[in-house]
Write an enzyme that holds these catalytic residues in place. Structure first.
Site, mmCIF file in Angstrom:
data_model
loop_
_atom_site.group_PDB
_atom_site.id
_atom_site.type_symbol
_atom_site.label_atom_id
_atom_site.label_comp_id
_atom_site.label_asym_id
_atom_site.label_seq_id
_atom_site.Cartn_x
_atom_site.Cartn_y
_atom_site.Cartn_z
ATOM 1 N N GLN A 263 2.038 -9.753 9.687
ATOM 2 C CA GLN A 263 1.449 -9.797 8.472
ATOM 3 C C GLN A 263 0.538 -11.111 8.325
ATOM 4 O O GLN A 263 -0.286 -11.369 7.639
ATOM 5 C CB GLN A 263 2.824 -10.362 7.519
ATOM 6 N N HIS A 266 -3.246 -10.704 8.528
ATOM 7 C CA HIS A 266 -3.888 -10.448 7.443
ATOM 8 C C HIS A 266 -4.811 -11.191 6.991
ATOM 9 O O HIS A 266 -5.978 -10.799 6.657
ATOM 10 C CB HIS A 266 -2.881 -9.655 6.245
ATOM 11 N N GLU A 331 7.504 -9.186 -0.739
ATOM 12 C CA GLU A 331 7.073 -7.788 -0.521
ATOM 13 C C GLU A 331 7.486 -6.996 0.593
ATOM 14 O O GLU A 331 8.016 -5.586 0.283
ATOM 15 C CB GLU A 331 5.571 -7.962 -0.242
ATOM 16 N N HIS A 332 7.645 -7.567 1.763
ATOM 17 C CA HIS A 332 8.070 -6.754 2.756
ATOM 18 C C HIS A 332 9.699 -7.625 3.146
ATOM 19 O O HIS A 332 9.391 -8.573 3.599
ATOM 20 C CB HIS A 332 7.333 -6.579 3.957
ATOM 21 N N ASP A 365 3.726 0.575 6.819
ATOM 22 C CA ASP A 365 2.274 0.591 6.540
ATOM 23 C C ASP A 365 1.503 1.647 6.522
ATOM 24 O O ASP A 365 0.520 2.099 5.984
ATOM 25 C CB ASP A 365 1.578 -0.545 7.160
ATOM 26 N N HIS A 424 6.125 2.560 -45.469
ATOM 27 C CA HIS A 424 7.024 3.378 -44.561
ATOM 28 C C HIS A 424 8.181 3.958 -45.399
ATOM 29 O O HIS A 424 8.319 5.117 -45.237
ATOM 30 C CB HIS A 424 7.724 2.274 -43.515
#
Length: 434
Positions: A263, A266, A331-332, A365, A424
């Site tokens: 990661q 990235h 996230e992971h 992934d 109403h």
């Protein structure tokens, strides 16, 4: 590279605050610039798309090449290695099997008094996918075509558009074109960044507007999606990628270091965090990180990410480690522990959980089947992975008989009057009279 930090401690709190600061905060100047681009495309259509694309991506792109032709897609098949095509199709099969379970039928309820209640579940008419294409340091994300396109197709979306920035010569990666064709994407347009999002949201002469926009991108893409929300639906506002690994004394330091780097490579703003109960493991992981970094082509990116947003936390026990992981809501989340299944029930907040040493994040992934478009920056507390439901809309159906109406009329009038909404109440009373 990384020194272990005891948790809980003031030092740990400080480091956690730095990691949390990666959330996309307000940037008035940048947001104003993105808004100008959106409004420009909305007002001038293809002219704006060409102007921005020529300025930032392909300087000599012609207007008639904004949309990829069928001939280009056929040629792309000739350029793609047959082995890669086979891998794409195998990954597609895995992704389809998983996402097919997310389909939900319409449902209806009838009652003896003539009440009919239900919900129609239908796909949106058109969806737009943003796929980074390999310009300005980006690499073509082949897997994102599969992860975004397959749920849309399974949902029943008839018109699936893809926008992607062209390369400097105006071409699009053949692998992206082949993946798009295999998935069933109906049209592909050469447009990147905020102007690509604007084209999908507002439409131009070459790009029909869509109802939902999904897909990963840089800060310009994320801000553009934020600003067009309401004109179209969006999947999420994703930030930089992140991984958190919980490990006990059974953790393999080589595997853990490799997964953290998967990661960190990235983006300089990616976050890679280890929480462990073992000081000796923390030291071995730090040593392996340094050794493995030297072999990475994207070494400098990964090194910056680890330096700025990486961490190794030493927890007192596994329960405390899992509690910290839930607080971060990654996230992971990898569970590299002796019995990951015993820990799974304690996980409250995570985009995806990877169980044991033979399930690195990269499995998810590319190939396993669950979606890799996941909530980041702590939003796993309330958000979920991209799925079929992102391309579906639910419409309620209500039908009352006279008997059911008369039974509930007084209660409805009372509630309307409590809210001060006399019209109403009147719409009910008018039906109560003979």
């Amino acid at each position: 590279m990384l020194e272990a930090i005891s948790y809980p401690s003031a030092e740990a709190d400080s480091r956690l605050a730095v990691i949390a600061s990666r959330k996309m905060g307000p940037d008035v100047a940048l947001e104003k610039r993105v808004l100008e681009i959106l409004l420009d495309v909305k007002a001038t259509g293809d002219d704006a798309l060409l102007r921005y694309t020529r300025q930032f991506d392909a300087s000599e792109l012609d207007a008639d090449r904004l949309t990829v032709s069928p001939e280009e897609i056929r040629s792309a098949y000739d350029a793609v290695d047959p082995e890669l095509l086979g891998i794409i199709r195998e990954a597609m099969a895995n992704i389809e099997v998983f996402h097919r379970q997310q389909l939900r039928p319409s449902h209806f309820i009838t009652k003896p008094d003539g009440t009919f209640l239900g919900q129609m579940v239908r796909p949106v008419e058109a969806a737009g996918l943003y796929i980074p294409g390999g310009q300005a340091g980006e690499t073509p994300l082949l897997s994102s075509v599969l992860m975004n396109g397959i749920p849309a197709r399974l949902a029943g979306v008839r018109d699936i558009a893809m926008v992607t920035p062209p390369r400097a010569d105006g071409s699009v990666s053949p692998a992206l074109l082949v993946a798009a064709a295999e998935v069933g994407i109906t049209r592909i347009h050469r447009a990147g960044s905020a102007w690509g999002i604007a084209a999908l949201a507002y439409g131009t002469e070459s790009v029909r507007k869509v109802d939902v926009v999904v897909g990963p991108g840089n800060i310009y893409v994320s801000l553009a999606k934020k600003l067009v929300w309401g004109e179209v639906g969006i999947d999420m506002l994703a930030g930089p990628s992140e991984i958190l690994i919980v490990a006990d004394d059974r953790g393999n330091p080589r595997y853990i270091a490799a997964d953290l780097l998967s990661q960190a490579e990235h983006d300089p703003m990616a976050s890679a965090v280890l929480i462990t109960t073992e000081a000796s493991l923390a030291e071995k992981v730090a040593t392996n990180l340094e050794a493995q970094l030297l072999r990475l082509p994207r070494q400098e990116i990964a090194r910056r990410a680890l330096r700025d947003y990486g961490a190794i936390f030493l927890a007192e026990d596994l329960d405390q480690a899992l509690e910290l992981a839930n607080g971060i809501a990654p996230e992971h989340l990898e569970l590299q522990v002796c019995d990951p299944w015993a820990c799974l029930g304690k996980i409250k907040n995570a985009g995806a959980v990877f169980m044991g040493e033979w399930t690195p994040e990269a499995v998810g992934d590319y190939f396993a089947g669950p979606n890799h478009v996941l909530p980041t920056a702590g939003t796993a507390r309330f958000a979920s992975a991209l799925g079929v439901e992102n391309f579906l809309k639910r419409t309620s159906v209500i039908s009352f008989s006279g008997k059911a109406f008369r039974r509930d009329a007084e209660a409805i009038v009372r509630m309307a009057e409590m809210e001060g909404l006399e019209a109403h109440a009147a719409s009910i009373r008018v039906r109560m009279k003979p």
